[in-house]
Design a protein around this motif. Sequence first.
Motif, PDB file in Angstrom:
ATOM      1  N   LYS A  25      44.645  46.311  55.905  1.00 55.99           N
ATOM      2  CA  LYS A  25      44.814  45.806  54.553  1.00 55.99           C
ATOM      3  C   LYS A  25      46.310  45.568  54.416  1.00 55.99           C
ATOM      4  O   LYS A  25      47.097  46.509  54.387  1.00 55.99           O
ATOM      5  CB  LYS A  25      44.321  46.836  53.537  1.00 55.99           C
ATOM      6  CG  LYS A  25      44.454  46.380  52.095  1.00 55.99           C
ATOM      7  CD  LYS A  25      43.966  47.463  51.144  1.00 55.99           C
ATOM      8  CE  LYS A  25      44.090  47.000  49.698  1.00 55.99           C
ATOM      9  NZ  LYS A  25      43.676  48.059  48.741  1.00 55.99           N
ATOM     10  N   GLU A  26      46.717  44.324  54.322  1.00 54.85           N
ATOM     11  CA  GLU A  26      48.103  43.991  54.567  1.00 54.85           C
ATOM     12  C   GLU A  26      49.040  44.330  53.418  1.00 54.85           C
ATOM     13  O   GLU A  26      49.982  45.101  53.578  1.00 54.85           O
ATOM     14  CB  GLU A  26      48.207  42.496  54.902  1.00 54.85           C
ATOM     15  CG  GLU A  26      47.454  42.132  56.172  1.00 54.85           C
ATOM     16  CD  GLU A  26      47.472  40.645  56.432  1.00 54.85           C
ATOM     17  OE1 GLU A  26      48.027  39.911  55.587  1.00 54.85           O
ATOM     18  OE2 GLU A  26      46.935  40.214  57.458  1.00 54.85           O
ATOM     19  N   PHE A  27      48.807  43.722  52.235  1.00 53.81           N
ATOM     20  CA  PHE A  27      49.773  43.809  51.153  1.00 53.81           C
ATOM     21  C   PHE A  27      49.093  44.203  49.847  1.00 53.81           C
ATOM     22  O   PHE A  27      48.016  43.724  49.531  1.00 53.81           O
ATOM     23  CB  PHE A  27      50.473  42.460  50.959  1.00 53.81           C
ATOM     24  CG  PHE A  27      51.161  41.957  52.196  1.00 53.81           C
ATOM     25  CD1 PHE A  27      52.310  42.562  52.657  1.00 53.81           C
ATOM     26  CD2 PHE A  27      50.652  40.866  52.903  1.00 53.81           C
ATOM     27  CE1 PHE A  27      52.951  42.091  53.791  1.00 53.81           C
ATOM     28  CE2 PHE A  27      51.282  40.383  54.035  1.00 53.81           C
ATOM     29  CZ  PHE A  27      52.436  41.003  54.485  1.00 53.81           C
ATOM     30  N   VAL A  28      49.771  45.056  49.084  1.00 53.86           N
ATOM     31  CA  VAL A  28      49.287  45.454  47.762  1.00 53.86           C
ATOM     32  C   VAL A  28      50.413  45.221  46.761  1.00 53.86           C
ATOM     33  O   VAL A  28      51.533  45.722  46.948  1.00 53.86           O
ATOM     34  CB  VAL A  28      48.866  46.938  47.742  1.00 53.86           C
ATOM     35  CG1 VAL A  28      48.502  47.376  46.321  1.00 53.86           C
ATOM     36  CG2 VAL A  28      47.697  47.174  48.693  1.00 53.86           C
ATOM     37  N   ALA A  29      50.137  44.467  45.703  1.00 52.91           N
ATOM     38  CA  ALA A  29      51.151  44.170  44.690  1.00 52.91           C
ATOM     39  C   ALA A  29      51.354  45.364  43.760  1.00 52.91           C
ATOM     40  O   ALA A  29      50.393  46.006  43.335  1.00 52.91           O
ATOM     41  CB  ALA A  29      50.733  42.948  43.894  1.00 52.91           C
ATOM     42  N   ILE A  30      52.619  45.649  43.450  1.00 53.13           N
ATOM     43  CA  ILE A  30      52.989  46.661  42.457  1.00 53.13           C
ATOM     44  C   ILE A  30      53.545  45.910  41.258  1.00 53.13           C
ATOM     45  O   ILE A  30      54.634  45.337  41.317  1.00 53.13           O
ATOM     46  CB  ILE A  30      54.046  47.642  43.018  1.00 53.13           C
ATOM     47  CG1 ILE A  30      53.495  48.390  44.231  1.00 53.13           C
ATOM     48  CG2 ILE A  30      54.513  48.607  41.936  1.00 53.13           C
ATOM     49  CD1 ILE A  30      52.333  49.295  43.952  1.00 53.13           C
ATOM     50  N   ARG A  31      52.806  45.889  40.161  1.00 52.11           N
ATOM     51  CA  ARG A  31      53.188  45.111  38.989  1.00 52.11           C
ATOM     52  C   ARG A  31      53.781  45.950  37.867  1.00 52.11           C
ATOM     53  O   ARG A  31      54.280  45.398  36.878  1.00 52.11           O
ATOM     54  CB  ARG A  31      51.971  44.348  38.448  1.00 52.11           C
ATOM     55  CG  ARG A  31      51.370  43.354  39.420  1.00 52.11           C
ATOM     56  CD  ARG A  31      52.412  42.370  39.927  1.00 52.11           C
ATOM     57  NE  ARG A  31      51.836  41.336  40.771  1.00 52.11           N
ATOM     58  CZ  ARG A  31      52.547  40.570  41.593  1.00 52.11           C
ATOM     59  NH1 ARG A  31      53.857  40.744  41.692  1.00 52.11           N
ATOM     60  NH2 ARG A  31      51.949  39.643  42.326  1.00 52.11           N
TER      61      ARG A  31
END
Length: 273
Positions: free
Chosen positions: A133-139
Amino acid sequence: MEPHLIFMDIDGTLVDNHQNISKKTKKVINHLQELGHLFYVATGRKFSSAATIANTLSPQTQVVASNGSIYSIHSQLVKHQLSKEALILIYNAVSEIAMPIFFFGEHTVFYTEELPEYFTKSDQARITNESEKEFVAIRSLSDLIDHHKEIINGIIISETDLEGLHSLKDKLEDSQLLSVSSSHFNNIELIPKGVNKATAILAIQDKLMIPSERVISFGDGINDIEMLEATGISVAMGNAQGKVKAAATYVTDSNLDDGIANFLQNHFQLTHF
């Protein structure tokens, strides 16, 4: 010959500009492994990315990743992580000047702002693997806190505001909540407090009971200096910055000219390569 413990940075040291290990370097390292010498990659990369490079050398090659925050000793994995307090400090400090932050777990990249093109293209092999699972956004800060138990270390990158980056580095250092370093002039590497490549190497050396005179390190970046200073035999690459060369006891050829292989061939008096 008694076994040596050998640590190699990856980018700018072990691999070329296309993420490849030269045939000569691999051949020399594999030969020395067959003789009983122990090899580690020691890098700022996250663990899974570092392990991919290690495995291209051999299954026996071990890993120090995330600038010493996570490392392997045989089948045991030792891990240090940025504290929740450090993550909150980092997020709030960086939000004031809108620089991108990337946090790394063992397998995942967490990012603020937008994901730069160089992370999705030219640096793809360096930071992620196809099976992950490559990328996870932190908003938001809340997002970051939700993932804090997964995060080991991080990096802040600015291509334009180098003055702001320098001021931010001073502020984070002064907080005493984390360790900071830089592998390049345009970044700040965010590391758990009291951790660097050298602390991992010393722990591994102690566990394996190998004296400093039989520990060798290779590096090219500013974040390699502690490692070079901590090992009995330290080698800067020919492409290293001046500060790095000054911290080492030897300078070898560049990463594009088989620098690791040439030094090891000479040090161990190997004649058939």
